[in-house]
Design an enzyme around this catalytic site. Structure first.
Site, PDB file in Angstrom:
ATOM      1  N   CYS A  94       0.824  -1.213   0.000  1.00  0.00           N
ATOM      2  CA  CYS A  94       0.000   0.000   0.000  1.00  0.00           C
ATOM      3  C   CYS A  94       0.861   1.267   0.000  1.00  0.00           C
ATOM      4  CB  CYS A  94      -1.006  -0.031   1.148  1.00  0.00           C
ATOM      5  SG  CYS A  94      -2.365   1.147   0.908  1.00  0.00           S
TER       6      CYS A  94
ATOM      7  N   HIS B  64      -3.838  -5.085   0.505  1.00  0.00           N
ATOM      8  CA  HIS B  64      -3.428  -5.486   1.852  1.00  0.00           C
ATOM      9  C   HIS B  64      -3.547  -7.000   2.023  1.00  0.00           C
ATOM     10  CE1 HIS B  64      -2.826  -1.576   3.837  1.00  0.00           C
ATOM     11  NE2 HIS B  64      -3.725  -1.149   2.969  1.00  0.00           N
TER      12      HIS B  64
ATOM     13  N   GLU C 180      -2.417  -8.697   4.285  1.00  0.00           N
ATOM     14  CA  GLU C 180      -2.484  -9.024   5.715  1.00  0.00           C
ATOM     15  C   GLU C 180      -3.876  -8.882   6.306  1.00  0.00           C
ATOM     16  OE1 GLU C 180      -1.580  -4.535   5.730  1.00  0.00           O
ATOM     17  OE2 GLU C 180      -1.438  -6.266   4.382  1.00  0.00           O
TER      18      GLU C 180
END
Length: 258
Positions: free
Chosen positions: A117, A224, A226
């Protein structure tokens, strides 16, 4: 005698400097995602090393096997030759200095480098590229987080196709074109691509979702991986791939080079 328990690759991650007490919900979200990244690197077999403004980077980088640049607030547009607009959030000069210093030192050291990001955008700027400061609505929704509505969903979800043979495709365990459903949560994007970078994933509306340097192990994604809403195996996969790249890079160094 071969060591049956090789050391865990040491991967540096610059810390987030803005407080989670900030009234903008995006700051707290970025700080939580930072913790997720550190945990996923550890779960993938790495030893995360937190880099701070007080870190002696030359000394630290000599002990690292790779670096990951996490998400966070917006870069100061003056770094890419533009004046700031009102839509920016959490512009933090100290964070910019830390992340840029870490990224430059990593590139100079020739270590594997992965951006997520903000890290994706920062790498593009370091290579001479520019950013869209605030994206206009398009056929693809790129963020679900509303800074004025704490109950709003964090992510927008959409697919991207990873370029065949790209570094990011390899992180997801494939050497061919792979479609990945991504957690998207950004209001900025790459505008002009930095010199020497190749685009390796594009959203249906043309947003550049992944970049890499074909001459070295440098790659970045706008999304993202994660995000906690993803299945655990999908979350871990790209981090495990990056840890393995760092391990291979270390093993390939000449004897005596740390």
């Amino acid at each position: 005698m071969t060591n049956a328990f090789p050391r865990r690759p040491r991967i540096g991650v610059p810390v987030r400097l803005s407080s989670s007490d900030d009234p903008d919900a995006r700051v707290g979200e970025a700080n939580e995602l930072f913790v997720f990244i550190v945990d996923l690197l550890r779960e993938a077999g790495a030893e995360p090393v937190l880099l701070t403004p007080e870190s002696r980077l030359e000394t630290e980088l000599a002990t690292l096997d790779g670096v990951l640049l996490p998400g966070g607030g917006d870069l100061d547009p003056r770094l890419y030759g533009q004046e700031p607009i009102d839509a920016l959030y959490d512009v933090n000069p100290e964070q910019d200095r830390l992340d840029i210093d870490v990224a430059r030192a990593t590139l100079d050291a020739g270590l594997p480098l992965l951006g997520i990001c903000r890290g994706h955008q920062l790498l593009n700027v370091l290579y001479g590229g520019t950013l869209v400061q605030d994206m206009v609505p398009s056929t693809v929704v790129h963020s679900g987080l509303d800074p004025d509505d704490a109950t709003a969903g964090v992510w927008a979800w959409h697919d991207v196709v990873l370029a065949e043979g790209s570094r990011v495709a390899a992180l997801y365990g494939s050497r061919s074109g792979t479609t990945v459903k991504i957690a998207s949560g950004h209001h900025q994007a790459v505008a002009t691509v930095g010199q020497g970078l190749a685009v390796t994933a594009i959203a249906d509306d043309g947003t550049i979702e992944a970049l890499e340097d074909p001459s070295r192990w440098v790659a970045s994604v706008q999304w993202h991986p994660e995000a906690s809403q993803l299945p655990d195996s999908e979350r871990l996969l790209p981090f495990a791939g990056f840890v393995e790249e760092c391990r291979k890079a270390t093993q390939a160094r000449p004897a005596g080079v740390q």
